[in-house]
Design a protein around this motif. Structure first.
Motif, PDB file in Angstrom:
ATOM      1  N   ASP A   1       0.198 -34.426 -25.224  1.00 44.62           N
ATOM      2  CA  ASP A   1       0.014 -35.876 -25.323  1.00 44.62           C
ATOM      3  C   ASP A   1      -0.499 -36.306 -26.697  1.00 44.62           C
ATOM      4  OD1 ASP A   1       0.852 -36.104 -22.736  1.00 44.62           O
ATOM      5  OD2 ASP A   1      -1.134 -36.477 -21.877  1.00 44.62           O
ATOM      6  N   MET A   2      -1.011 -35.358 -27.472  1.00 37.09           N
ATOM      7  CA  MET A   2      -1.587 -35.649 -28.796  1.00 37.09           C
ATOM      8  C   MET A   2      -2.635 -36.764 -28.690  1.00 37.09           C
ATOM      9  SD  MET A   2       1.626 -35.145 -31.443  1.00 37.09           S
ATOM     10  CE  MET A   2       2.707 -36.350 -30.686  1.00 37.09           C
ATOM     11  N   ASN A   3      -3.628 -36.504 -27.846  1.00 40.93           N
ATOM     12  CA  ASN A   3      -4.700 -37.461 -27.574  1.00 40.93           C
ATOM     13  C   ASN A   3      -5.835 -37.221 -28.562  1.00 40.93           C
ATOM     14  OD1 ASN A   3      -6.495 -39.245 -26.456  1.00 40.93           O
ATOM     15  ND2 ASN A   3      -6.827 -38.088 -24.575  1.00 40.93           N
ATOM     16  N   TYR A   4      -5.759 -37.897 -29.723  1.00 38.89           N
ATOM     17  CA  TYR A   4      -6.652 -37.607 -30.839  1.00 38.89           C
ATOM     18  C   TYR A   4      -7.908 -38.475 -30.826  1.00 38.89           C
ATOM     19  CZ  TYR A   4      -2.500 -35.300 -32.789  1.00 38.89           C
ATOM     20  OH  TYR A   4      -1.410 -34.501 -32.999  1.00 38.89           O
ATOM     21  N   VAL A   5      -8.987 -37.876 -31.315  1.00 38.82           N
ATOM     22  CA  VAL A   5     -10.249 -38.579 -31.539  1.00 38.82           C
ATOM     23  C   VAL A   5     -10.736 -38.228 -32.940  1.00 38.82           C
ATOM     24  CG1 VAL A   5     -12.648 -38.849 -30.838  1.00 38.82           C
ATOM     25  CG2 VAL A   5     -10.878 -38.543 -29.092  1.00 38.82           C
ATOM     26  N   ASP A   6     -10.941 -39.231 -33.766  1.00 32.27           N
ATOM     27  CA  ASP A   6     -11.510 -39.015 -35.092  1.00 32.27           C
ATOM     28  C   ASP A   6     -13.015 -38.866 -34.940  1.00 32.27           C
ATOM     29  OD1 ASP A   6     -12.543 -39.248 -37.723  1.00 32.27           O
ATOM     30  OD2 ASP A   6     -10.763 -40.353 -38.355  1.00 32.27           O
ATOM     31  N   ASN A   7     -13.538 -37.710 -35.304  1.00 32.11           N
ATOM     32  CA  ASN A   7     -14.952 -37.419 -35.097  1.00 32.11           C
ATOM     33  C   ASN A   7     -15.857 -37.998 -36.182  1.00 32.11           C
ATOM     34  OD1 ASN A   7     -14.376 -35.815 -32.735  1.00 32.11           O
ATOM     35  ND2 ASN A   7     -13.678 -34.181 -34.113  1.00 32.11           N
ATOM     36  N   GLY A   8     -15.262 -38.607 -37.200  1.00 30.88           N
ATOM     37  CA  GLY A   8     -16.054 -39.255 -38.237  1.00 30.88           C
ATOM     38  C   GLY A   8     -16.742 -38.309 -39.193  1.00 30.88           C
ATOM     39  N   ASN A   9     -16.380 -37.030 -39.155  1.00 26.48           N
ATOM     40  CA  ASN A   9     -17.012 -36.035 -40.034  1.00 26.48           C
ATOM     41  C   ASN A   9     -15.980 -35.163 -40.745  1.00 26.48           C
ATOM     42  OD1 ASN A   9     -16.073 -34.564 -37.886  1.00 26.48           O
ATOM     43  ND2 ASN A   9     -17.977 -33.439 -37.514  1.00 26.48           N
ATOM     44  N   GLY A  10     -14.783 -35.705 -40.901  1.00 25.62           N
ATOM     45  CA  GLY A  10     -13.720 -34.938 -41.548  1.00 25.62           C
ATOM     46  C   GLY A  10     -12.932 -34.067 -40.593  1.00 25.62           C
ATOM     47  N   THR A  11     -13.170 -34.278 -39.287  1.00 27.56           N
ATOM     48  CA  THR A  11     -12.445 -33.497 -38.290  1.00 27.56           C
ATOM     49  C   THR A  11     -11.833 -34.424 -37.246  1.00 27.56           C
ATOM     50  OG1 THR A  11     -14.254 -33.171 -36.688  1.00 27.56           O
ATOM     51  CG2 THR A  11     -14.157 -31.662 -38.578  1.00 27.56           C
ATOM     52  N   VAL A  12     -10.802 -33.922 -36.576  1.00 30.52           N
ATOM     53  CA  VAL A  12     -10.108 -34.657 -35.518  1.00 30.52           C
ATOM     54  C   VAL A  12      -9.968 -33.734 -34.316  1.00 30.52           C
ATOM     55  CG1 VAL A  12      -7.942 -35.784 -34.841  1.00 30.52           C
ATOM     56  CG2 VAL A  12      -8.816 -36.054 -37.179  1.00 30.52           C
ATOM     57  N   THR A  13     -10.362 -34.222 -33.146  1.00 28.94           N
ATOM     58  CA  THR A  13     -10.201 -33.452 -31.912  1.00 28.94           C
ATOM     59  C   THR A  13      -8.946 -33.901 -31.192  1.00 28.94           C
ATOM     60  OG1 THR A  13     -12.586 -33.129 -31.615  1.00 28.94           O
ATOM     61  CG2 THR A  13     -11.207 -32.900 -29.658  1.00 28.94           C
ATOM     62  N   ASP A  14      -8.133 -32.936 -30.788  1.00 29.35           N
ATOM     63  CA  ASP A  14      -7.019 -33.213 -29.891  1.00 29.35           C
ATOM     64  C   ASP A  14      -7.496 -32.884 -28.476  1.00 29.35           C
ATOM     65  OD1 ASP A  14      -4.737 -33.420 -28.385  1.00 29.35           O
ATOM     66  OD2 ASP A  14      -3.472 -32.261 -29.738  1.00 29.35           O
ATOM     67  N   LYS A  15      -7.782 -33.907 -27.705  1.00 23.56           N
ATOM     68  CA  LYS A  15      -8.306 -33.697 -26.354  1.00 23.56           C
ATOM     69  C   LYS A  15      -7.274 -33.051 -25.445  1.00 23.56           C
ATOM     70  CE  LYS A  15     -11.038 -36.860 -24.640  1.00 23.56           C
ATOM     71  NZ  LYS A  15     -11.538 -38.176 -24.153  1.00 23.56           N
ATOM     72  N   SER A  16      -5.997 -33.133 -25.807  1.00 19.46           N
ATOM     73  CA  SER A  16      -4.948 -32.528 -24.989  1.00 19.46           C
ATOM     74  C   SER A  16      -5.012 -31.006 -25.039  1.00 19.46           C
ATOM     75  CB  SER A  16      -3.570 -32.993 -25.463  1.00 19.46           C
ATOM     76  OG  SER A  16      -3.494 -34.393 -25.523  1.00 19.46           O
ATOM     77  N   THR A  17      -5.282 -30.466 -26.221  1.00 18.13           N
ATOM     78  CA  THR A  17      -5.297 -29.012 -26.404  1.00 18.13           C
ATOM     79  C   THR A  17      -6.691 -28.423 -26.566  1.00 18.13           C
ATOM     80  OG1 THR A  17      -5.082 -29.288 -28.797  1.00 18.13           O
ATOM     81  CG2 THR A  17      -3.024 -29.055 -27.528  1.00 18.13           C
ATOM     82  N   SER A  18      -7.719 -29.284 -26.661  1.00 16.21           N
ATOM     83  CA  SER A  18      -9.101 -28.843 -26.904  1.00 16.21           C
ATOM     84  C   SER A  18      -9.227 -28.101 -28.232  1.00 16.21           C
ATOM     85  CB  SER A  18      -9.608 -27.963 -25.758  1.00 16.21           C
ATOM     86  OG  SER A  18      -9.654 -28.692 -24.551  1.00 16.21           O
ATOM     87  N   LEU A  19      -8.463 -28.539 -29.223  1.00 20.55           N
ATOM     88  CA  LEU A  19      -8.564 -27.983 -30.571  1.00 20.55           C
ATOM     89  C   LEU A  19      -9.154 -29.035 -31.509  1.00 20.55           C
ATOM     90  CD1 LEU A  19      -5.104 -26.188 -30.852  1.00 20.55           C
ATOM     91  CD2 LEU A  19      -7.345 -25.097 -30.574  1.00 20.55           C
ATOM     92  N   ILE A  20      -9.946 -28.582 -32.473  1.00 24.77           N
ATOM     93  CA  ILE A  20     -10.512 -29.451 -33.496  1.00 24.77           C
ATOM     94  C   ILE A  20      -9.852 -29.102 -34.822  1.00 24.77           C
ATOM     95  CG2 ILE A  20     -12.602 -30.125 -34.722  1.00 24.77           C
ATOM     96  CD1 ILE A  20     -14.189 -29.428 -32.221  1.00 24.77           C
ATOM     97  N   TRP A  21      -9.340 -30.123 -35.508  1.00 23.14           N
ATOM     98  CA  TRP A  21      -8.568 -29.935 -36.719  1.00 23.14           C
ATOM     99  C   TRP A  21      -9.275 -30.540 -37.930  1.00 23.14           C
ATOM    100  CZ3 TRP A  21      -4.175 -27.067 -36.666  1.00 23.14           C
ATOM    101  CH2 TRP A  21      -3.598 -26.824 -35.412  1.00 23.14           C
TER     102      TRP A  21
END
Length: 413
Positions: A241-261
């Motif tokens: 689903d590519m459900n992204y959350v910008d963490n505000g610290n230079g990282t992005v979480t994809d809640k669909s895969t539980s990976l932080i990019w």
């Protein structure tokens, strides 16, 4: 062998249901939380393709095989279907060994009643890639070793093409929408659809049987469309689903895969050995467990529906390159996965054009394989030292590619 074990949240439940008035026992498989399957690669290789001895170097500890994800995990339903206990998707166990164009393949799958189900469909490219097993390898007849397809043959039936062992292309339903493929001009060029080759372990865009404007290719056009195989799927998954959350610290979480990019790419290109070291030394946002993504993890970021370059959601991810016009703008990203056929190479995923030319003697490159293709590059050295060519195409060799770091979301994070 020391391995890093990733946090996995998965609960697969197999229950038995008895129907009154009937002696039939039906097994129902439910997957409570979908999980991105691991690549399946279990061996580390050095820059020459030899099995790598255990060490503390990033060349060993950063490779795909040293980091254990959600093991490929299936259940045979006993009715010609296989349930993937990671994604929840239900697959056709055996495939029809017949090549068809895309329209013919869609019609064939629509008419399937395997297992008593009538909702079979052609998988998306991300779904199809989810069942790839990167312990595969295609061995030349003159070399030692045994060929293994890029799929778990304990659960899935697989047959090599007896004339062309490398020709194991399977269609997905994911059209290449950014432009036409190869170098034809009639009716806007050729329409492409992504597929995965379970014989040689690559994603590329294949001819559908239509021109880019939707016109059917006829015999009178003088073009040969070989077609591909299909392995049908049913069910849905939220994994892509590519459900992204910008963490505000230079990282992005994809809640669909539980990976932080990493929100930014590496900013510079580097060879594979340097990429592994770059990941090991990163302290981005205060974390020290960054790594190169494996092939499946990186491919999960590709936005195949986006109609322009790059093939990633630029609302969340920053890209160093802004223009994509030639091989100088090749936007290839390293994975930690060694390519099984040529173990001196590692997989990359292209987030813009995937450049190739007709043969090694040709000089003009085209977007032959499409943004979102997965190919491979030598791990180190100079492009002039190598030639990755076939009778059909000769891929652009980059060697210095981009990096986007990944880490695993931990509990309570």
């Amino acid at each position: 062998m020391n391995k890093i074990k990733k946090y996995i949240s998965l609960s697969a439940v197999i229950t038995t249901v008895l129907f009154t008035g009937c002696s039939t026992v039906e097994k129902i498989v439910t997957v409570e939380k979908v999980t991105l399957p691991d690549s399946g690669q279990s061996v580390q290789y050095d820059i020459k393709g030899n099995v790598l001895k255990e060490s503390k170097s990033s060349l060993y500890t950063g490779q795909d095989a040293s980091i254990i994800g959600a093991k490929l995990n299936y259940h045979d339903n006993g009715d010609g279907t296989i349930t993937d206990l990671n994604t929840g998707l239900i697959w056709q166990k055996a495939h029809d060994f017949t090549r068809r164009n895309l329209e013919q393949s869609q019609k064939h799958v629509k008419e399937m009643t395997l297992g008593g189900y009538t909702d079979w469909r052609i998988p998306t490219i991300k779904e199809l890639y989810s069942i790839a097993n990167f312990d595969g390898q295609l061995i030349k007849p003159e070399d030692e070793g045994e060929s293994k397809p890029y799929i778990d043959t304990k659960y899935f039936d697989y047959e090599y093409d007896k004339r062309l062992m490398f020709a194991g292309q399977f269609y997905s339903s994911t059209l290449y929408v950014k432009n036409d493929i190869q170098n034809f001009t009639k009716n806007g060029g050729l329409q492409g659809v992504f597929g995965f080759n379970f014989s040689d372990g690559h994603i590329k865009s294949y001819e559908t049987g239509k021109f880019f404007d939707g016109t059917n290719i006829e015999k009178s056009d003088g073009m040969f469309v070989p077609g591909c195989f299909v392995r049908a799927v049913r069910g849905t998954t939220s994994l892509y689903d590519m459900n992204y959350v910008d963490n505000g610290n230079g990282t992005v979480t994809d809640k669909s895969t539980s990976l932080i990019w990493a929100k930014d790419d590496s900013g510079v290109k580097m060879n594979w050995v340097d990429a592994l070291e770059y990941a090991k030394n990163s302290k981005l946002s205060g974390y020290s467990d960054w790594r190169l993504p494996n092939s499946k993890e990186l491919q999960s970021l590709v936005d195949y529906e986006k109609k322009d370059f790059p093939a990633i959601n630029t609302k969340y991810f920053n890209t160093t390159l802004k223009s994509f016009k030639s091989i100088d703008d090749a936007y290839y990203f390293w994975t930690s996965t060694t390519q099984g056929d040529f173990k001196y190479t590692a997989d990359y995923v292209s987030f813009a054009q995937a450049w190739s030319k007709k043969n090694s003697a040709a000089t003009e490159y085209f977007d032959w394989h499409g943004a979102g293709a997965q190919r491979s590059d030598p791990k180190i050295g100079n492009p002039s030292d190598y030639e990755l060519a076939s009778d059909m195409a000769s891929d652009y060799i980059s060697i210095k590619n981009w990096v986007r770091l990944v880490r695993d979301a931990k509990p309570m994070e």
